[in-house]
Design an enzyme around this catalytic site. Structure first.
Site, PDB file in Angstrom:
ATOM      1  N   CYS A  99      34.949  -3.282  -6.714  1.00 54.61           N
ATOM      2  CA  CYS A  99      34.116  -2.084  -6.587  1.00 54.61           C
ATOM      3  C   CYS A  99      33.102  -2.244  -5.462  1.00 54.61           C
ATOM      4  O   CYS A  99      32.917  -1.338  -4.644  1.00 54.61           O
ATOM      5  CB  CYS A  99      33.409  -1.804  -7.903  1.00 54.61           C
ATOM      6  SG  CYS A  99      32.264  -0.404  -7.835  1.00 54.61           S
ATOM      7  N   CYS A 194      32.785  -1.030 -16.527  1.00 57.02           N
ATOM      8  CA  CYS A 194      32.313   0.357 -16.550  1.00 57.02           C
ATOM      9  C   CYS A 194      33.384   1.375 -16.908  1.00 57.02           C
ATOM     10  O   CYS A 194      33.085   2.406 -17.480  1.00 57.02           O
ATOM     11  CB  CYS A 194      31.652   0.713 -15.218  1.00 57.02           C
ATOM     12  SG  CYS A 194      32.782   0.929 -13.828  1.00 57.02           S
TER      13      CYS A 194
END
Length: 351
Positions: A99, A194
């Site tokens: 990410c 997440c």
């Protein structure tokens, strides 16, 4: 200075925005929408709907503009799909590294630059100029240090990123948030991946790729069948818990053979390695070190690190690592990150 702050809805990034606004900078808040969350998933992790609203409320309190950036397609391609591929192929991914490298400090940094702005985040790390180049350093608070996830940042990126909370301890960050009147001052830290909002990583992979999940055998290093499993995606090298095996001595996952749907287990010694290769290596300075260099090597985020010798391969895209002593749980797919004191030298994916 104009600064775009990546706000997850947590206390760290909200405090980063508060500190920068307090210094008089032109601060713009942005939250990345990385997935389409159902109501059932609310509140489980960063960037879920409740967190977006927390970020919006923090921006409102600080009097700064706030936007939501939809990065679902890019995040799915660069992070989620790779996460699933790794697990079903017997590797242990690190989605936070992906990410940061592929989304936050690539796509979002490009958007900040297009606005003539720097990019700030709530990461616990530091950037300093030393000896004519930018250096990525560990956080002042060792317990919160996140430099491990940032090894992919090079000289170009480090020139335009800020880590306002990197010099603070967590209690000081919460105190600054309270001083700024932020409702997230006592919000608990997010612990989950997440995008895994229901169940665990294994459940997520099974839901995303059911046709690629195969049950198989759990075997000893000598080839003795000890049990069965529901898929190699539920295991990682070095794992001890959750094997479902009886016996007088503890067993650990030694390796995963995805092609044969086989989990190989053995002793702690058999699950340890002192030599391994790293692929997809990157070097913060922009160039690999010459020859063999003595560095501290971390093979996972919470690993304190082990002294070892790192020798970059020709071209710098790979490296050979030799540790001073064997370490359990050197898992293919995970990041190995190299440190010289408090400085991040580089890192890559364990082969």
């Amino acid at each position: 200075m104009r600064i775009l702050v990546a706000m997850s809805g947590g206390v760290d990034s909200s405090t980063a925005a508060a500190l920068l606004a307090g210094e008089g900078h032109e601060v713009i808040g942005v939250t990345m929408r990385v997935a389409d969350y159902s109501d059932a998933a609310r509140g489980r992790s960063c960037c879920a709907p409740d967190d977006v609203e927390d970020a919006r409320a923090a921006a409102r309190r600080l009097g700064i503009p706030f936007y939501v950036a939809n990065v679902e397609a890019r995040f799915r391609e660069r992070v989620i799909d790779r996460f699933v591929d790794d697990y079903v192929e017997g590797r242990t991914p690190n989605p936070c590294v992906a990410c940061n490298t592929e989304v936050k400090f690539d796509w979002l940094l490009a958007r900040a630059r297009a606005l003539g702005a720097k990019l700030a985040t709530g990461h616990y790390a530091r950037v300093e100029e030393r000896g004519g180049r930018r250096r990525l350093l560990t956080a002042a608070d060792p317990a919160k240090d996140q430099s491990y996830f940032l090894y992919g940042l090079g000289q170009d990126a480090l020139g335009d990123v800020l880590f306002p909370v990197g010099a603070l301890a967590k209690p000081a960050v919460r105190a600054e948030a309270a001083r700024a009147g932020l409702a997230v001052a006592e919000k608990p830290d997010s612990q989950e991946i997440c995008f895994v909002t229901l169940g665990d990583a294994g459940d997520f992979v099974a839901l995303r790729a059911p046709a690629r999940v195969r049950p198989g055998e759990i075997v000893s290093t000598a080839g003795e069948v000890l049990g069965r499993h529901d898929g190699v995606h539920r295991f990682t090298v070095g794992q001890r818990r959750g094997l479902g095996l009886a016996g007088p001595a503890p067993r650990y996952v030694v390796r995963l053979d995805a092609a044969a749907a086989r989990v190989v287990v053995g002793s702690a010694e058999e699950a340890s390695r002192d030599r391994f290769e790293v692929r997809e290596a990157t070097w913060v300075s922009g160039a690999p070190p010459g020859g063999a260099v003595e560095l501290r090597v971390k093979v996972r985020h919470r690993h304190e690190g082990e002294r070892g010798t790192v020798r970059a391969r020709a071209g710098g895209a790979g490296a050979e690592v030799r540790l001073a002593r064997p370490v359990r749980g050197v898992a293919p797919g995970q990041a190995a990150v190299f440190y010289d004191g408090d400085e991040v030298v580089g890192g890559g994916r364990i082969a």
